[in-house]
Design a protein around this motif. Structure first.
Motif, PDB file in Angstrom:
ATOM      1  N   VAL A  90       2.050  -0.627  -2.819  1.00  0.00           N
ATOM      2  CA  VAL A  90       1.415   0.685  -2.771  1.00  0.00           C
ATOM      3  C   VAL A  90       0.878   0.978  -1.380  1.00  0.00           C
ATOM      4  O   VAL A  90       1.028   2.084  -0.846  1.00  0.00           O
ATOM      5  CB  VAL A  90       0.287   0.782  -3.822  1.00  0.00           C
ATOM      6  CG1 VAL A  90      -0.494   2.085  -3.663  1.00  0.00           C
ATOM      7  CG2 VAL A  90       0.853   0.669  -5.231  1.00  0.00           C
ATOM      8  N   GLY A  91       0.247  -0.019  -0.767  1.00  0.00           N
ATOM      9  CA  GLY A  91      -0.302   0.173   0.569  1.00  0.00           C
ATOM     10  C   GLY A  91       0.770   0.484   1.600  1.00  0.00           C
ATOM     11  O   GLY A  91       0.586   1.352   2.470  1.00  0.00           O
ATOM     12  N   LEU A  92       1.902  -0.199   1.507  1.00  0.00           N
ATOM     13  CA  LEU A  92       2.999   0.058   2.436  1.00  0.00           C
ATOM     14  C   LEU A  92       3.605   1.438   2.215  1.00  0.00           C
ATOM     15  O   LEU A  92       3.908   2.162   3.173  1.00  0.00           O
ATOM     16  CB  LEU A  92       4.073  -1.018   2.290  1.00  0.00           C
ATOM     17  CG  LEU A  92       3.718  -2.400   2.860  1.00  0.00           C
ATOM     18  CD1 LEU A  92       4.737  -3.432   2.407  1.00  0.00           C
ATOM     19  CD2 LEU A  92       3.638  -2.360   4.375  1.00  0.00           C
ATOM     20  N   GLU A  93       3.783   1.812   0.960  1.00  0.00           N
ATOM     21  CA  GLU A  93       4.350   3.131   0.676  1.00  0.00           C
ATOM     22  C   GLU A  93       3.415   4.242   1.154  1.00  0.00           C
ATOM     23  O   GLU A  93       3.868   5.275   1.654  1.00  0.00           O
ATOM     24  CB  GLU A  93       4.631   3.260  -0.816  1.00  0.00           C
ATOM     25  CG  GLU A  93       5.797   2.386  -1.281  1.00  0.00           C
ATOM     26  CD  GLU A  93       5.982   2.401  -2.785  1.00  0.00           C
ATOM     27  OE1 GLU A  93       5.101   2.991  -3.482  1.00  0.00           O
ATOM     28  OE2 GLU A  93       6.976   1.833  -3.272  1.00  0.00           O
ATOM     29  N   ARG A  94       2.120   4.026   1.014  1.00  0.00           N
ATOM     30  CA  ARG A  94       1.170   5.023   1.504  1.00  0.00           C
ATOM     31  C   ARG A  94       1.241   5.122   3.029  1.00  0.00           C
ATOM     32  O   ARG A  94       1.182   6.212   3.594  1.00  0.00           O
ATOM     33  CB  ARG A  94      -0.243   4.655   1.054  1.00  0.00           C
ATOM     34  CG  ARG A  94      -1.294   5.702   1.398  1.00  0.00           C
ATOM     35  CD  ARG A  94      -2.662   5.311   0.890  1.00  0.00           C
ATOM     36  NE  ARG A  94      -2.676   5.234  -0.571  1.00  0.00           N
ATOM     37  CZ  ARG A  94      -2.919   4.125  -1.262  1.00  0.00           C
ATOM     38  NH1 ARG A  94      -3.152   2.980  -0.638  1.00  0.00           N
ATOM     39  NH2 ARG A  94      -2.927   4.141  -2.573  1.00  0.00           N
ATOM     40  N   HIS A  95       1.383   3.988   3.686  1.00  0.00           N
ATOM     41  CA  HIS A  95       1.496   3.971   5.151  1.00  0.00           C
ATOM     42  C   HIS A  95       2.759   4.705   5.606  1.00  0.00           C
ATOM     43  O   HIS A  95       2.738   5.459   6.586  1.00  0.00           O
ATOM     44  CB  HIS A  95       1.520   2.523   5.645  1.00  0.00           C
ATOM     45  CG  HIS A  95       1.694   2.382   7.117  1.00  0.00           C
ATOM     46  ND1 HIS A  95       0.643   2.398   8.006  1.00  0.00           N
ATOM     47  CD2 HIS A  95       2.810   2.227   7.887  1.00  0.00           C
ATOM     48  CE1 HIS A  95       1.081   2.265   9.241  1.00  0.00           C
ATOM     49  NE2 HIS A  95       2.403   2.155   9.190  1.00  0.00           N
ATOM     50  N   LEU A  96       3.856   4.500   4.887  1.00  0.00           N
ATOM     51  CA  LEU A  96       5.135   5.104   5.271  1.00  0.00           C
ATOM     52  C   LEU A  96       5.242   6.563   4.859  1.00  0.00           C
ATOM     53  O   LEU A  96       6.181   7.255   5.278  1.00  0.00           O
ATOM     54  CB  LEU A  96       6.280   4.307   4.635  1.00  0.00           C
ATOM     55  CG  LEU A  96       6.482   2.896   5.196  1.00  0.00           C
ATOM     56  CD1 LEU A  96       7.390   2.083   4.290  1.00  0.00           C
ATOM     57  CD2 LEU A  96       7.043   2.950   6.611  1.00  0.00           C
TER      58      LEU A  96
END
Length: 279
Positions: A90-96
């Motif tokens: 989730v954190g990576l998808e939010r960053h991207l």
């Protein structure tokens, strides 16, 4: 005399008559001949090919740009893959998410890669396009080797890093020392750990003091003071004494000082004020 002179003058021969059919070449005719020769010397085939090449070189980029512009799409999704421990999906998808909606062709993949590799847990990121409107990202995380004394983690490559969630690394040894000597601490920890395994003991931690003295901690909680010099010889001396005299009472031992030349000093858990005499 005058009559004679006039007669002679009238009978002077004039310019010879031109032959019928003969022509005289003037300067205009000479100029046309030069131009004709010049045009005849030009390699028109090669010249024409050169013009075609130049026009093609100018038109191809223009045409390609027009085609790409017609084919361009918005990025609708970014897929993330990789074995994640410290990072979250989730954190990576939010960053991207900052790149979702951008141009499929114009988006700078190197920018995305650099942005991901600034995250504490990310060792490397590979970003590529998936036609017609997606990006795929593969994440490789740093592999923690140990905890550092101030709460940071040490990677297997010798890098100190500070993630917000270091405890997800699980049970790891505790290393400490000056930051600039982290690789020395790792090298010594690996050497001592390998020897402990050969003797049936576990490695729990290692400390390097600023002045260069080493202290080893075993997985059973015993601290072994090895000092600055002759570390290998002192470790071997400790192991000899431990196997002969201390293994059966290891739960009573708090600390062993191996800096003596002909023995070791043992501090028992029941005695906190001072160490017992050398063994």
């Amino acid at each position: 005399m005058l009559d004679n002179l006039l007669i002679r003058t009238r009978t002077l021969p004039s310019e010879p008559p031109q032959r019928r059919g003969a022509t005289t070449l003037g300067p205009e005719h000479d100029r046309f001949a030069v131009l004709k020769a010049a045009f005849g010397a030009v390699p028109w085939l090669q010249f024409g090919l050169g013009v075609v090449v130049i026009l093609s070189a100018a038109l191809v980029p223009w045409g390609v740009s027009k085609v790409l512009a017609a084919m361009d799409q918005q990025i609708l999704a970014i897929d993330v893959s990789g074995t994640l421990v410290g990072e979250s999906q989730v954190g990576l998808e939010r960053h991207l998410g900052a790149w979702v909606g951008g141009s499929y062709f114009a988006t700078d993949l190197e920018e995305i890669k650099a942005s991901l590799e600034q995250r504490p847990w990310v060792e490397s990121a590979a970003v590529r396009r998936e036609w017609p409107d997606r990006l795929t990202v593969n994440i490789r995380e740093k592999k923690p080797l140990a905890y550092w004394s101030d709460g940071r983690l040490v990677s297997r490559t010798g890098e100190l890093f500070s993630p917000p969630n270091p405890k997800v690394a699980g049970a790891l040894p505790l290393l400490s020392g000056p930051d600039e000597r982290v690789r020395d601490v790792i090298a010594m920890a690996r050497a001592l750990s390998d020897q402990l395994v050969g003797h049936g003991l576990g490695f729990s931690g290692l400390n390097l003091e600023q002045r260069g003295a080493w202290t080893l901690r075993l997985s059973n909680g015993i601290d072994v003071v090895l000092g600055r010099d002759q570390v290998e010889q002192r470790f071997e001396r400790f192991m000899t004494v431990y196997q002969a005299r201390l293994a059966s009472r290891s739960d009573e031992v708090n600390r062993v000082d191996a800096r003596y030349t002909n023995g070791v000093a043992v501090q028992w858990k029941a005695v906190t004020a001072a160490s017992t005499p050398k063994i």
